[in-house]
Design a protein around this motif. Structure first.
Motif, PDB file in Angstrom:
ATOM      1  N   THR A  57       0.832  -1.200   0.000  1.00 42.01           N
ATOM      2  CA  THR A  57       0.000   0.000   0.000  1.00 42.01           C
ATOM      3  C   THR A  57       0.870   1.256   0.000  1.00 42.01           C
ATOM      4  OG1 THR A  57      -0.183  -0.097   2.430  1.00 42.01           O
ATOM      5  CG2 THR A  57      -1.960  -1.085   1.148  1.00 42.01           C
ATOM      6  N   SER A  58       2.165   1.100  -0.239  1.00 40.28           N
ATOM      7  CA  SER A  58       3.068   2.258  -0.296  1.00 40.28           C
ATOM      8  C   SER A  58       2.996   2.898  -1.674  1.00 40.28           C
ATOM      9  CB  SER A  58       4.502   1.817   0.010  1.00 40.28           C
ATOM     10  OG  SER A  58       4.972   0.929  -0.988  1.00 40.28           O
ATOM     11  N   LEU A  59       3.465   4.117  -1.770  1.00 36.92           N
ATOM     12  CA  LEU A  59       3.409   4.847  -3.036  1.00 36.92           C
ATOM     13  C   LEU A  59       4.096   4.116  -4.192  1.00 36.92           C
ATOM     14  CD1 LEU A  59       3.875   8.557  -1.867  1.00 36.92           C
ATOM     15  CD2 LEU A  59       1.777   7.431  -2.621  1.00 36.92           C
ATOM     16  N   PRO A  60       5.285   3.491  -3.991  1.00 32.29           N
ATOM     17  CA  PRO A  60       5.909   2.780  -5.113  1.00 32.29           C
ATOM     18  C   PRO A  60       5.027   1.677  -5.691  1.00 32.29           C
ATOM     19  CG  PRO A  60       7.512   3.130  -3.378  1.00 32.29           C
ATOM     20  CD  PRO A  60       6.179   3.537  -2.817  1.00 32.29           C
ATOM     21  N   SER A  61       4.188   1.060  -4.855  1.00 33.86           N
ATOM     22  CA  SER A  61       3.345  -0.032  -5.348  1.00 33.86           C
ATOM     23  C   SER A  61       2.279   0.467  -6.317  1.00 33.86           C
ATOM     24  CB  SER A  61       2.678  -0.768  -4.185  1.00 33.86           C
ATOM     25  OG  SER A  61       1.697   0.050  -3.557  1.00 33.86           O
ATOM     26  N   ARG A 117       6.244  -1.249 -13.187  1.00 35.65           N
ATOM     27  CA  ARG A 117       6.664  -1.928 -11.968  1.00 35.65           C
ATOM     28  C   ARG A 117       8.154  -1.840 -11.702  1.00 35.65           C
ATOM     29  NH1 ARG A 117       3.338  -2.065  -8.407  1.00 35.65           N
ATOM     30  NH2 ARG A 117       4.379  -3.811  -7.392  1.00 35.65           N
ATOM     31  N   GLN A 118       8.954  -1.629 -12.752  1.00 31.83           N
ATOM     32  CA  GLN A 118      10.397  -1.589 -12.523  1.00 31.83           C
ATOM     33  C   GLN A 118      10.794  -0.448 -11.593  1.00 31.83           C
ATOM     34  OE1 GLN A 118       8.943  -1.184 -15.490  1.00 31.83           O
ATOM     35  NE2 GLN A 118       9.948   0.375 -16.749  1.00 31.83           N
ATOM     36  N   PHE A 177      13.013   1.110  -6.373  1.00 33.09           N
ATOM     37  CA  PHE A 177      12.882   1.777  -5.076  1.00 33.09           C
ATOM     38  C   PHE A 177      13.171   0.807  -3.940  1.00 33.09           C
ATOM     39  CE2 PHE A 177      10.405   2.727  -1.294  1.00 33.09           C
ATOM     40  CZ  PHE A 177      10.759   4.033  -1.023  1.00 33.09           C
ATOM     41  N   TRP A 178      12.593  -0.396  -4.012  1.00 32.66           N
ATOM     42  CA  TRP A 178      12.769  -1.365  -2.920  1.00 32.66           C
ATOM     43  C   TRP A 178      14.208  -1.876  -2.841  1.00 32.66           C
ATOM     44  CZ3 TRP A 178       7.636  -3.591  -5.012  1.00 32.66           C
ATOM     45  CH2 TRP A 178       6.562  -2.910  -4.432  1.00 32.66           C
ATOM     46  N   VAL A 179      14.878  -1.990  -3.966  1.00 28.05           N
ATOM     47  CA  VAL A 179      16.283  -2.406  -3.961  1.00 28.05           C
ATOM     48  C   VAL A 179      17.141  -1.330  -3.300  1.00 28.05           C
ATOM     49  CG1 VAL A 179      18.307  -2.826  -5.412  1.00 28.05           C
ATOM     50  CG2 VAL A 179      16.147  -3.971  -5.927  1.00 28.05           C
ATOM     51  N   VAL A 180      16.928  -0.077  -3.697  1.00 28.18           N
ATOM     52  CA  VAL A 180      17.699   1.025  -3.110  1.00 28.18           C
ATOM     53  C   VAL A 180      17.387   1.150  -1.620  1.00 28.18           C
ATOM     54  CG1 VAL A 180      18.061   3.527  -3.121  1.00 28.18           C
ATOM     55  CG2 VAL A 180      17.887   2.279  -5.282  1.00 28.18           C
ATOM     56  N   GLU A 181      16.136   0.942  -1.252  1.00 25.66           N
ATOM     57  CA  GLU A 181      15.758   0.981   0.162  1.00 25.66           C
ATOM     58  C   GLU A 181      16.515  -0.082   0.954  1.00 25.66           C
ATOM     59  OE1 GLU A 181      11.758   0.560   2.981  1.00 25.66           O
ATOM     60  OE2 GLU A 181      11.736  -0.136   0.899  1.00 25.66           O
TER      61      GLU A 181
END
Length: 240
Positions: free
Chosen positions: A166-170, A175-176, A181-185
């Motif tokens: 439910t986060s903004l990136p989702s 999708r890339q 974003f999740w990799v950098v996080e």
């Protein structure tokens, strides 16, 4: 947007059963220790040969101001989750504060790369869905180590996946961008955790388990159950 909210809607339907199950299973802190230790060893190996070298490379190529900017950007993205969870917890004032931080940092802070809200007196106070479940009376459940995602409790693991989807990136159409974003996080978090590695002693599994549970308890209640030392970086809660 409805696609991203499906995990939350599904969880709301299962909430009574989840609460009862957690209370029934949570006889001890770590009833799944044997399984957890095997997953912990797998994660440790993955970290040693993949995530840690990648995090060191990331830290090497990123100037300190850029690294700080990335951290600010990630934190700003999750202000949306904090706002959403504060509303679910019945705390509209805190939700408004998170919304204010997001608006100020996104506009005046160059899309969140700069934290201009804090000097303006709009303090950062994170909230997640695990905290929302706690507020709703859902029991913690057993400690569990997830492959790749690491230490959690049943409640915080449920909250983590709801927050992620439910986060903004989702909501990104392509999708890339969400995956990037999740990799950098993950790299940014791993760099932060390098500072804590010198504290590890004795049985690494027990140390990490106790540290996670204590920090989580502090995040939820502001209290520490025993003498285990917790260092906070400002008012930022670092999940690990």
């Amino acid at each position: 947007m409805m696609t991203a909210l499906r995990p939350l809607l599904f969880l709301l339907m299962l909430l009574p059963g989840l609460s009862a199950w957690c209370q029934e299973v949570d006889n001890t802190t770590d009833p799944w220790e044997s399984m957890n230790r095997r997953i912990f060893a797998f994660n440790d190996t993955l970290d040693k040969y993949a995530l840690l070298p990648a995090a060191r490379g990331y830290q090497f190529i990123m100037p300190d101001p850029a690294e700080e900017g990335v951290g600010n950007f990630i934190s700003n993205i999750y202000e949306f989750n904090s706002m959403f969870n504060f509303l679910l917890q019945g705390r509209p004032g805190d939700a408004l504060q998170s919304a204010g931080r997001f608006l100020v940092n996104t506009t005046m802070g160059l899309a969140g790369l700069l934290d201009v809200a804090t000097p303006m007196g709009i303090a950062h106070e994170p909230a997640d869905f695990g905290q929302t479940l706690y507020t709703w009376g859902v029991d913690r459940g057993p400690y569990v180590v997830l492959p790749i995602f690491g230490p959690r409790t049943v409640r915080s693991a449920t909250g983590y996946f709801v927050d992620t989807y439910t986060s903004l990136p989702s909501f990104a159409v392509e999708r890339q961008w969400a995956y990037l974003f999740w990799v950098v996080e993950a790299l940014d978090l791993r760099v932060d955790l390098m500072q804590a590695e010198n504290l590890l002693s004795g049985d690494r599994y027990i140390f990490v388990r106790n540290a996670y549970l204590q920090r989580r308890e502090y995040f939820l209640t502001g209290e520490i159950q025993d003498s285990f030392s917790i260092e906070e970086e400002g008012d930022e809660y670092i999940e690990f």
